[in-house]
Design a protein around this motif. Sequence first.
Motif, PDB file in Angstrom:
ATOM      1  N   ARG A  67      -3.498   9.836   4.093  1.00 43.78           N
ATOM      2  CA  ARG A  67      -4.464   9.396   3.097  1.00 43.78           C
ATOM      3  C   ARG A  67      -3.861   8.190   2.402  1.00 43.78           C
ATOM      4  N   VAL A  68      -4.626   7.103   2.290  1.00 43.07           N
ATOM      5  CA  VAL A  68      -4.142   5.938   1.522  1.00 43.07           C
ATOM      6  C   VAL A  68      -4.286   6.307   0.051  1.00 43.07           C
ATOM      7  N   ILE A  69      -3.175   6.296  -0.681  1.00 44.93           N
ATOM      8  CA  ILE A  69      -3.240   6.685  -2.096  1.00 44.93           C
ATOM      9  C   ILE A  69      -3.106   5.469  -3.019  1.00 44.93           C
ATOM     10  N   ARG A  70      -2.874   4.313  -2.431  1.00 44.26           N
ATOM     11  CA  ARG A  70      -3.019   3.051  -3.168  1.00 44.26           C
ATOM     12  C   ARG A  70      -3.225   1.944  -2.136  1.00 44.26           C
ATOM     13  N   SER A  71      -4.292   1.195  -2.315  1.00 47.57           N
ATOM     14  CA  SER A  71      -4.543   0.115  -1.351  1.00 47.57           C
ATOM     15  C   SER A  71      -3.566  -1.016  -1.610  1.00 47.57           C
TER      16      SER A  71
ATOM     17  N   ALA B 238       0.859  -1.191   0.000  1.00 44.59           N
ATOM     18  CA  ALA B 238       0.000   0.000   0.000  1.00 44.59           C
ATOM     19  C   ALA B 238       0.893   1.237   0.000  1.00 44.59           C
ATOM     20  N   GLU B 239       0.304   2.368  -0.413  1.00 49.88           N
ATOM     21  CA  GLU B 239       1.027   3.646  -0.384  1.00 49.88           C
ATOM     22  C   GLU B 239       0.175   4.675   0.349  1.00 49.88           C
ATOM     23  N   VAL B 240       0.845   5.463   1.191  1.00 51.08           N
ATOM     24  CA  VAL B 240       0.156   6.462   2.001  1.00 51.08           C
ATOM     25  C   VAL B 240       0.849   7.808   1.827  1.00 51.08           C
TER      26      VAL B 240
END
Length: 421
Positions: free
Chosen positions: A404-408, A394-396
Amino acid sequence: MEGSLLKEFNPYLCYKNGSLYLEGVSLSDLAREIGTPLYVYSASYIRERVRAYYEAFPGSLVCYAVKANFNPEVIRVAGEEGAGADIVSGGELLCALKGGIDPEKIVYAGVGKTREELELAVDKEILMFNVESEEEIYVLNDIADRIGKRVRVSVRVNPDVDPKTHPYIATGLRKSKFGVDIENAKDLFKKAADLKNLDVVGVHCHIGSQILDVSPYEEAVSKVVDLCDDLIREGFEIRCVDIGGGLGIKYRPEDREPTPGDLAKAVRPHLSRLDLQVILEPGRSIVGNAGLLIAEVLFVKNKGHKHFIIVDAGMNDLIRPSIYDAYHHIVPVEDRDENYVIADIVGPICETGDFLAKDRRIRDLRRGDLIAVLSAGAYGFSMASHYNVRPRPAEVLVENGSYRVIRSRETYEYILYEKNY
Ligand code: LLP
Protein backbone atom coordinates in the motif's frame (compact mmCIF):
# COMPACT_ATOMS: atom_id res chain seq x y z
CA MET A 1 26.03 -15.67 2.30
CA GLU A 2 24.21 -12.35 2.08
CA GLY A 3 20.87 -14.20 2.33
CA SER A 4 21.27 -15.53 5.89
CA LEU A 5 22.70 -12.21 7.01
CA LEU A 6 19.63 -10.39 5.72
CA LYS A 7 17.38 -12.36 8.08
CA GLU A 8 19.34 -10.97 11.01
CA PHE A 9 18.29 -7.48 9.94
CA ASN A 10 14.69 -8.37 9.23
CA PRO A 11 13.26 -11.90 9.11
CA TYR A 12 10.91 -10.83 6.30
CA LEU A 13 13.79 -9.85 4.01
CA CYS A 14 15.15 -12.42 1.57
CA TYR A 15 16.33 -13.16 -1.94
CA LYS A 16 14.17 -15.35 -4.18
CA ASN A 17 15.94 -16.39 -7.36
CA GLY A 18 18.42 -13.57 -6.84
CA SER A 19 15.79 -10.88 -6.41
CA LEU A 20 15.10 -9.10 -3.11
CA TYR A 21 11.71 -9.42 -1.40
CA LEU A 22 10.27 -7.85 1.75
CA GLU A 23 7.28 -9.70 3.25
CA GLY A 24 6.74 -11.48 -0.05
CA VAL A 25 6.73 -8.28 -2.14
CA SER A 26 9.30 -7.93 -4.90
CA LEU A 27 11.28 -4.75 -4.37
CA SER A 28 12.20 -4.42 -8.04
CA ASP A 29 8.49 -4.63 -8.95
CA LEU A 30 7.77 -1.90 -6.41
CA ALA A 31 10.56 0.29 -7.76
CA ARG A 32 9.29 -0.19 -11.30
CA GLU A 33 5.73 0.70 -10.35
CA ILE A 34 6.32 3.52 -7.89
CA GLY A 35 9.76 4.78 -8.86
CA THR A 36 12.81 5.56 -6.75
CA PRO A 37 13.98 6.71 -4.24
CA LEU A 38 11.42 4.71 -2.31
CA TYR A 39 11.02 3.87 1.38
CA VAL A 40 9.48 0.45 2.05
CA TYR A 41 8.39 -0.72 5.51
CA SER A 42 7.35 -4.13 6.75
CA ALA A 43 4.19 -4.00 8.88
CA SER A 44 4.60 -7.47 10.40
CA TYR A 45 8.05 -6.52 11.65
CA ILE A 46 6.65 -3.41 13.37
CA ARG A 47 3.90 -5.49 14.97
CA GLU A 48 6.39 -8.04 16.27
CA ARG A 49 8.59 -5.38 17.78
CA VAL A 50 5.74 -3.75 19.70
CA ARG A 51 4.67 -7.17 20.95
CA ALA A 52 8.23 -7.95 22.01
CA TYR A 53 8.18 -4.84 24.23
CA TYR A 54 4.87 -5.81 25.79
CA GLU A 55 6.12 -9.35 26.42
CA ALA A 56 9.26 -8.01 28.08
CA PHE A 57 7.40 -5.36 30.09
CA PRO A 58 3.94 -6.72 30.96
CA GLY A 59 1.56 -4.04 32.21
CA SER A 60 3.66 -1.23 30.74
CA LEU A 61 2.66 1.39 28.20
CA VAL A 62 4.82 1.39 25.08
CA CYS A 63 4.73 4.86 23.56
CA TYR A 64 6.18 4.58 20.07
CA ALA A 65 8.53 7.56 19.45
CA VAL A 66 6.93 9.23 16.45
CA LYS A 67 10.13 11.14 15.64
CA ALA A 68 11.61 7.93 14.25
CA ASN A 69 8.97 7.71 11.54
CA PHE A 70 5.93 9.96 11.59
CA ASN A 71 3.93 8.37 8.80
CA PRO A 72 0.41 8.02 10.28
CA GLU A 73 0.01 4.56 8.71
CA VAL A 74 3.21 3.37 10.39
CA ILE A 75 1.93 4.81 13.67
CA ARG A 76 -1.39 3.05 13.08
CA VAL A 77 0.31 -0.35 12.79
CA ALA A 78 2.12 0.21 16.11
CA GLY A 79 -1.14 1.45 17.64
CA GLU A 80 -2.99 -1.68 16.52
CA GLU A 81 -0.57 -3.65 18.70
CA GLY A 82 -1.40 -1.47 21.69
CA ALA A 83 1.28 1.21 21.38
CA GLY A 84 0.72 4.79 22.42
CA ALA A 85 2.91 7.63 21.16
CA ASP A 86 5.80 9.71 22.39
CA ILE A 87 5.78 13.10 20.66
CA VAL A 88 8.06 16.13 20.55
CA SER A 89 5.94 18.66 18.65
CA GLY A 90 2.44 19.74 17.72
CA GLY A 91 2.97 18.23 14.28
CA GLU A 92 3.81 14.86 15.78
CA LEU A 93 0.72 15.09 17.97
CA LEU A 94 -1.42 15.51 14.86
CA CYS A 95 0.32 12.58 13.15
CA ALA A 96 -0.28 10.37 16.20
CA LEU A 97 -3.97 11.32 16.28
CA LYS A 98 -4.26 10.78 12.53
CA GLY A 99 -2.70 7.35 13.08
CA GLY A 100 -5.51 6.53 15.48
CA ILE A 101 -3.62 6.82 18.78
CA ASP A 102 -5.81 7.50 21.79
CA PRO A 103 -4.74 10.84 23.37
CA GLU A 104 -4.72 9.04 26.71
CA LYS A 105 -1.71 7.09 25.47
CA ILE A 106 0.33 10.10 24.33
CA VAL A 107 3.32 11.52 26.22
CA TYR A 108 4.95 14.77 25.19
CA ALA A 109 8.64 15.55 25.85
CA GLY A 110 10.76 18.35 24.41
CA VAL A 111 12.89 21.23 25.69
CA GLY A 112 11.18 23.87 23.57
CA LYS A 113 7.42 23.44 23.44
CA THR A 114 5.66 26.56 22.11
CA ARG A 115 2.51 28.03 23.62
CA GLU A 116 0.50 26.89 20.57
CA GLU A 117 1.84 23.35 20.86
CA LEU A 118 1.11 23.18 24.57
CA GLU A 119 -2.40 24.54 24.01
CA LEU A 120 -3.10 21.91 21.38
CA ALA A 121 -1.87 19.10 23.63
CA VAL A 122 -3.80 20.39 26.68
CA ASP A 123 -6.91 20.69 24.56
CA LYS A 124 -6.52 17.10 23.29
CA GLU A 125 -6.11 15.87 26.89
CA ILE A 126 -2.96 13.81 26.33
CA LEU A 127 -1.75 11.39 29.00
CA MET A 128 1.24 13.37 30.18
CA PHE A 129 3.64 16.24 29.62
CA ASN A 130 7.27 15.42 30.28
CA VAL A 131 8.38 18.87 31.42
CA GLU A 132 11.98 19.91 31.04
CA SER A 133 12.35 23.30 32.76
CA GLU A 134 10.94 25.55 35.46
CA GLU A 135 9.63 28.12 33.00
CA GLU A 136 7.76 25.43 31.14
CA ILE A 137 5.71 24.44 34.21
CA TYR A 138 4.48 28.02 34.69
CA VAL A 139 3.46 28.37 31.05
CA LEU A 140 1.76 24.97 31.12
CA ASN A 141 -0.09 25.80 34.35
CA ASP A 142 -1.26 29.08 32.87
CA ILE A 143 -2.54 27.40 29.70
CA ALA A 144 -4.30 24.69 31.70
CA ASP A 145 -5.94 27.40 33.79
CA ARG A 146 -7.22 29.29 30.74
CA ILE A 147 -8.50 26.18 29.00
CA GLY A 148 -9.98 24.97 32.28
CA LYS A 149 -8.30 21.56 32.38
CA ARG A 150 -5.94 19.81 34.78
CA VAL A 151 -2.83 18.32 33.26
CA ARG A 152 -0.58 15.48 34.33
CA VAL A 153 3.15 16.06 34.33
CA SER A 154 6.31 14.04 34.76
CA VAL A 155 9.57 15.85 35.28
CA ARG A 156 12.34 14.81 32.90
CA VAL A 157 15.50 14.24 34.86
CA ASN A 158 18.98 13.95 33.61
CA PRO A 159 20.64 11.02 35.38
CA ASP A 160 24.13 11.90 34.06
CA VAL A 161 24.79 8.51 32.52
CA ASP A 162 26.99 7.91 29.49
CA PRO A 163 25.03 5.83 26.97
CA LYS A 164 28.21 5.19 24.90
CA THR A 165 26.70 6.31 21.63
CA HIS A 166 27.27 9.07 19.07
CA PRO A 167 27.68 12.39 20.97
CA TYR A 168 24.86 14.03 18.96
CA ILE A 169 22.36 11.49 20.27
CA ALA A 170 23.57 11.13 23.88
CA THR A 171 20.93 13.01 25.86
CA GLY A 172 21.31 11.97 29.49
CA LEU A 173 24.65 13.61 30.29
CA ARG A 174 24.83 16.56 32.66
CA LYS A 175 26.10 18.84 29.87
CA SER A 176 23.11 18.14 27.60
CA LYS A 177 20.19 20.56 27.19
CA PHE A 178 17.63 17.94 28.20
CA GLY A 179 15.75 17.64 31.48
CA VAL A 180 16.89 18.87 34.88
CA ASP A 181 19.85 17.50 36.83
CA ILE A 182 18.70 14.62 38.96
CA GLU A 183 20.26 16.06 42.16
CA ASN A 184 18.28 19.28 41.89
CA ALA A 185 15.11 17.75 40.49
CA LYS A 186 13.18 17.70 43.78
CA ASP A 187 12.99 21.45 43.76
CA LEU A 188 11.14 21.40 40.43
CA PHE A 189 8.81 18.64 41.63
CA LYS A 190 7.89 20.85 44.62
CA LYS A 191 7.29 23.90 42.47
CA ALA A 192 5.17 21.92 40.00
CA ALA A 193 3.13 20.31 42.79
CA ASP A 194 2.31 23.78 44.17
CA LEU A 195 0.71 24.85 40.87
CA LYS A 196 -3.00 24.42 41.00
CA ASN A 197 -3.61 22.96 37.53
CA LEU A 198 -0.79 20.44 37.45
CA ASP A 199 -0.78 16.89 38.84
CA VAL A 200 2.75 15.66 39.26
CA VAL A 201 2.51 11.94 38.56
CA GLY A 202 5.86 10.69 37.37
CA VAL A 203 9.55 10.82 36.62
CA HIS A 204 10.88 10.68 33.09
CA CYS A 205 14.34 10.08 31.64
CA HIS A 206 15.76 9.31 28.22
CA ILE A 207 19.51 8.79 28.13
CA GLY A 208 20.20 8.61 24.41
CA SER A 209 19.72 6.68 21.23
CA GLN A 210 21.27 3.70 19.38
CA ILE A 211 22.38 2.17 22.69
CA LEU A 212 23.77 -1.32 22.06
CA ASP A 213 24.89 -2.16 25.61
CA VAL A 214 22.05 -2.12 28.14
CA SER A 215 24.20 -1.42 31.22
CA PRO A 216 23.77 2.40 31.07
CA TYR A 217 20.00 1.81 31.37
CA GLU A 218 20.55 -0.12 34.56
CA GLU A 219 22.51 2.77 36.03
CA ALA A 220 19.98 5.38 34.91
CA VAL A 221 16.92 3.45 36.05
CA SER A 222 18.49 2.73 39.42
CA LYS A 223 19.00 6.48 39.97
CA VAL A 224 15.54 7.35 38.73
CA VAL A 225 13.83 4.74 40.95
CA ASP A 226 15.80 6.09 43.94
CA LEU A 227 14.36 9.50 43.16
CA CYS A 228 10.82 8.10 42.83
CA ASP A 229 11.26 6.38 46.19
CA ASP A 230 12.40 9.63 47.83
CA LEU A 231 9.54 11.59 46.31
CA ILE A 232 6.95 9.04 47.43
CA ARG A 233 8.35 9.13 50.98
CA GLU A 234 7.96 12.89 50.92
CA GLY A 235 4.30 12.58 50.01
CA PHE A 236 4.33 13.02 46.22
CA GLU A 237 1.85 10.81 44.41
CA ILE A 238 4.32 9.36 41.92
CA ARG A 239 2.51 6.70 39.90
CA CYS A 240 4.69 6.17 36.84
CA VAL A 241 8.25 6.02 35.65
CA ASP A 242 9.07 6.66 32.00
CA ILE A 243 12.43 5.16 31.10
CA GLY A 244 12.54 6.62 27.57
CA GLY A 245 13.64 4.92 24.37
CA GLY A 246 17.03 4.48 22.78
CA LEU A 247 17.51 0.74 22.38
CA GLY A 248 19.97 0.25 19.53
CA ILE A 249 19.52 -1.82 16.37
CA LYS A 250 21.71 -3.74 14.00
CA TYR A 251 23.23 -1.49 11.34
CA ARG A 252 26.46 -3.37 10.70
CA PRO A 253 26.57 -7.08 9.93
CA GLU A 254 28.63 -7.61 13.09
CA ASP A 255 26.34 -5.62 15.43
CA ARG A 256 24.55 -7.58 18.12
CA GLU A 257 21.16 -6.05 18.66
CA PRO A 258 19.85 -6.03 22.26
CA THR A 259 16.25 -7.21 22.59
CA PRO A 260 13.51 -5.60 24.71
CA GLY A 261 13.98 -8.72 26.89
CA ASP A 262 17.65 -7.82 27.44
CA LEU A 263 16.59 -4.33 28.46
CA ALA A 264 13.93 -5.69 30.82
CA LYS A 265 16.44 -8.01 32.45
CA ALA A 266 18.80 -5.11 33.13
CA VAL A 267 16.24 -2.75 34.63
CA ARG A 268 13.71 -5.10 36.26
CA PRO A 269 15.54 -5.43 39.60
CA HIS A 270 15.26 -1.67 40.05
CA LEU A 271 11.75 -1.22 38.67
CA SER A 272 10.38 -4.01 40.86
CA ARG A 273 11.34 -2.09 44.01
CA LEU A 274 8.29 0.13 43.59
CA ASP A 275 4.80 -0.40 42.25
CA LEU A 276 4.91 2.05 39.35
CA GLN A 277 3.41 2.03 35.89
CA VAL A 278 6.32 1.72 33.45
CA ILE A 279 6.33 3.77 30.25
CA LEU A 280 8.77 3.17 27.40
CA GLU A 281 9.44 5.33 24.35
CA PRO A 282 11.11 3.16 21.70
CA GLY A 283 11.39 4.55 18.20
CA ARG A 284 14.30 3.10 16.25
CA SER A 285 13.93 -0.40 17.72
CA ILE A 286 10.32 -0.53 16.47
CA VAL A 287 10.75 0.77 12.92
CA GLY A 288 14.49 0.95 12.11
CA ASN A 289 14.92 -2.51 10.64
CA ALA A 290 11.33 -2.61 9.43
CA GLY A 291 12.35 -0.36 6.57
CA LEU A 292 14.72 0.12 3.71
CA LEU A 293 15.38 2.70 1.05
CA ILE A 294 15.47 1.66 -2.59
CA ALA A 295 17.55 3.75 -4.97
CA GLU A 296 18.56 3.41 -8.60
CA VAL A 297 22.08 3.67 -9.94
CA LEU A 298 22.27 6.72 -12.19
CA PHE A 299 25.92 6.58 -13.20
CA VAL A 300 29.09 4.70 -12.42
CA LYS A 301 32.26 6.73 -12.52
CA ASN A 302 35.72 5.29 -12.17
CA LYS A 303 38.37 7.85 -11.36
CA GLY A 304 41.15 5.29 -11.27
CA HIS A 305 41.98 5.79 -7.61
CA LYS A 306 38.30 5.80 -6.69
CA HIS A 307 35.15 4.10 -7.92
CA PHE A 308 31.89 6.04 -7.51
CA ILE A 309 28.39 4.62 -7.73
CA ILE A 310 26.03 7.57 -8.10
CA VAL A 311 22.46 6.81 -7.08
CA ASP A 312 19.22 8.78 -7.10
CA ALA A 313 18.92 8.94 -3.28
CA GLY A 314 20.88 11.67 -1.55
CA MET A 315 21.46 13.16 1.85
CA ASN A 316 18.11 14.91 1.55
CA ASP A 317 16.46 11.46 1.52
CA LEU A 318 18.66 9.76 4.14
CA ILE A 319 20.92 12.10 6.08
CA ARG A 320 22.29 9.70 8.71
CA PRO A 321 25.54 8.78 6.92
CA SER A 322 26.29 12.47 6.31
CA ILE A 323 25.68 13.80 9.81
CA TYR A 324 26.53 10.91 12.11
CA ASP A 325 28.92 9.07 9.81
CA ALA A 326 26.37 6.28 10.24
CA TYR A 327 26.88 2.92 8.57
CA HIS A 328 23.93 1.53 6.61
CA HIS A 329 24.31 -1.88 5.04
CA ILE A 330 23.63 -1.78 1.29
CA VAL A 331 22.70 -4.73 -0.91
CA PRO A 332 21.78 -5.04 -4.58
CA VAL A 333 18.09 -5.63 -5.29
CA GLU A 334 19.00 -8.02 -8.12
CA ASP A 335 21.93 -10.10 -6.90
CA ARG A 336 23.24 -11.41 -10.22
CA ASP A 337 26.79 -10.17 -10.69
CA GLU A 338 29.48 -12.27 -9.04
CA ASN A 339 32.07 -9.51 -8.96
CA TYR A 340 32.70 -7.08 -6.18
CA VAL A 341 34.13 -3.55 -6.26
CA ILE A 342 35.18 -1.13 -3.55
CA ALA A 343 33.16 2.02 -4.09
CA ASP A 344 31.76 5.18 -2.59
CA ILE A 345 27.99 5.13 -3.00
CA VAL A 346 26.96 8.75 -3.35
CA GLY A 347 23.90 10.85 -4.10
CA PRO A 348 23.21 13.71 -6.53
CA ILE A 349 23.46 16.54 -3.95
CA CYS A 350 26.02 19.31 -4.41
CA GLU A 351 28.06 18.42 -1.31
CA THR A 352 30.98 16.10 -0.69
CA GLY A 353 29.18 15.06 2.51
CA ASP A 354 26.43 13.55 0.37
CA PHE A 355 27.18 9.85 0.59
CA LEU A 356 25.41 6.68 1.63
CA ALA A 357 28.57 4.59 2.00
CA LYS A 358 32.32 5.06 1.77
CA ASP A 359 34.87 2.54 0.54
CA ARG A 360 32.21 -0.13 0.56
CA ARG A 361 32.67 -3.61 -0.83
CA ILE A 362 29.63 -4.12 -3.02
CA ARG A 363 28.55 -6.03 -6.10
CA ASP A 364 29.70 -4.41 -9.32
CA LEU A 365 26.68 -2.26 -10.17
CA ARG A 366 25.73 -0.63 -13.44
CA ARG A 367 23.46 2.19 -14.57
CA GLY A 368 19.84 1.19 -13.96
CA ASP A 369 20.58 -1.33 -11.18
CA LEU A 370 18.75 -0.97 -7.88
CA ILE A 371 20.18 -0.94 -4.37
CA ALA A 372 18.48 -1.41 -1.00
CA VAL A 373 19.82 0.64 1.89
CA LEU A 374 18.95 -1.34 5.01
CA SER A 375 17.90 -0.19 8.51
CA ALA A 376 16.34 2.94 7.03
CA GLY A 377 12.90 2.77 8.64
CA ALA A 378 13.88 5.09 11.50
CA TYR A 379 15.17 8.64 11.08
CA GLY A 380 15.11 8.18 7.30
CA PHE A 381 12.04 9.85 5.85
CA SER A 382 11.48 11.69 9.13
CA MET A 383 14.73 13.63 8.60
CA ALA A 384 14.31 14.07 4.85
CA SER A 385 14.30 17.54 3.34
CA HIS A 386 13.83 19.37 0.08
CA TYR A 387 17.50 20.31 -0.18
CA ASN A 388 18.42 21.02 -3.80
CA VAL A 389 14.64 21.18 -4.44
CA ARG A 390 14.30 17.45 -4.46
CA PRO A 391 10.80 16.12 -3.81
CA ARG A 392 10.75 13.73 -0.86
CA PRO A 393 10.41 10.00 -1.65
CA ALA A 394 7.27 7.88 -1.67
CA GLU A 395 6.61 5.49 1.22
CA VAL A 396 5.12 2.02 0.93
CA LEU A 397 3.91 -0.40 3.61
CA VAL A 398 4.08 -4.10 2.82
CA GLU A 399 2.31 -6.87 4.66
CA ASN A 400 1.81 -10.56 3.83
CA GLY A 401 2.56 -10.26 0.13
CA SER A 402 0.63 -7.07 -0.57
CA TYR A 403 1.55 -3.41 -0.50
CA ARG A 404 0.00 0.00 0.00
CA VAL A 405 1.42 3.43 -0.88
CA ILE A 406 1.23 5.34 2.40
CA ARG A 407 2.72 8.55 1.03
CA SER A 408 2.92 9.52 -2.61
CA ARG A 409 6.12 10.86 -4.02
CA GLU A 410 6.11 14.62 -3.68
CA THR A 411 5.67 16.69 -6.78
CA TYR A 412 7.26 19.98 -7.80
CA GLU A 413 3.76 21.49 -7.58
CA TYR A 414 3.64 20.55 -3.90
CA ILE A 415 6.98 22.23 -3.17
CA LEU A 416 6.12 25.29 -5.26
CA TYR A 417 2.52 25.50 -4.02
CA GLU A 418 1.56 29.10 -4.62
CA LYS A 419 0.09 29.58 -1.15
CA ASN A 420 3.52 28.88 0.33
CA TYR A 421 4.53 32.40 -0.60
N1 LLP B 1 12.21 9.61 23.77
C1 LLP B 1 12.84 10.79 23.67
C2 LLP B 1 12.58 11.82 24.68
C3 LLP B 1 13.74 11.01 22.62
O1 LLP B 1 14.37 12.18 22.53
C4 LLP B 1 13.97 9.99 21.67
C5 LLP B 1 14.90 10.20 20.55
C6 LLP B 1 13.26 8.80 21.80
C7 LLP B 1 12.39 8.63 22.88
C8 LLP B 1 13.41 7.66 20.83
O2 LLP B 1 14.69 7.16 20.77
P1 LLP B 1 14.99 5.83 19.90
O3 LLP B 1 14.29 4.68 20.58
O4 LLP B 1 14.47 6.04 18.55
O5 LLP B 1 16.47 5.70 19.93
N2 LLP B 1 18.28 11.27 14.46
C9 LLP B 1 19.08 10.37 15.27
C10 LLP B 1 18.34 9.90 16.50
C11 LLP B 1 17.83 11.02 17.38
C12 LLP B 1 17.06 10.54 18.57
C13 LLP B 1 16.36 11.64 19.26
N3 LLP B 1 15.55 11.28 20.37
C14 LLP B 1 19.55 9.21 14.40
O6 LLP B 1 19.24 9.18 13.22
O7 LLP B 1 20.30 8.34 14.88
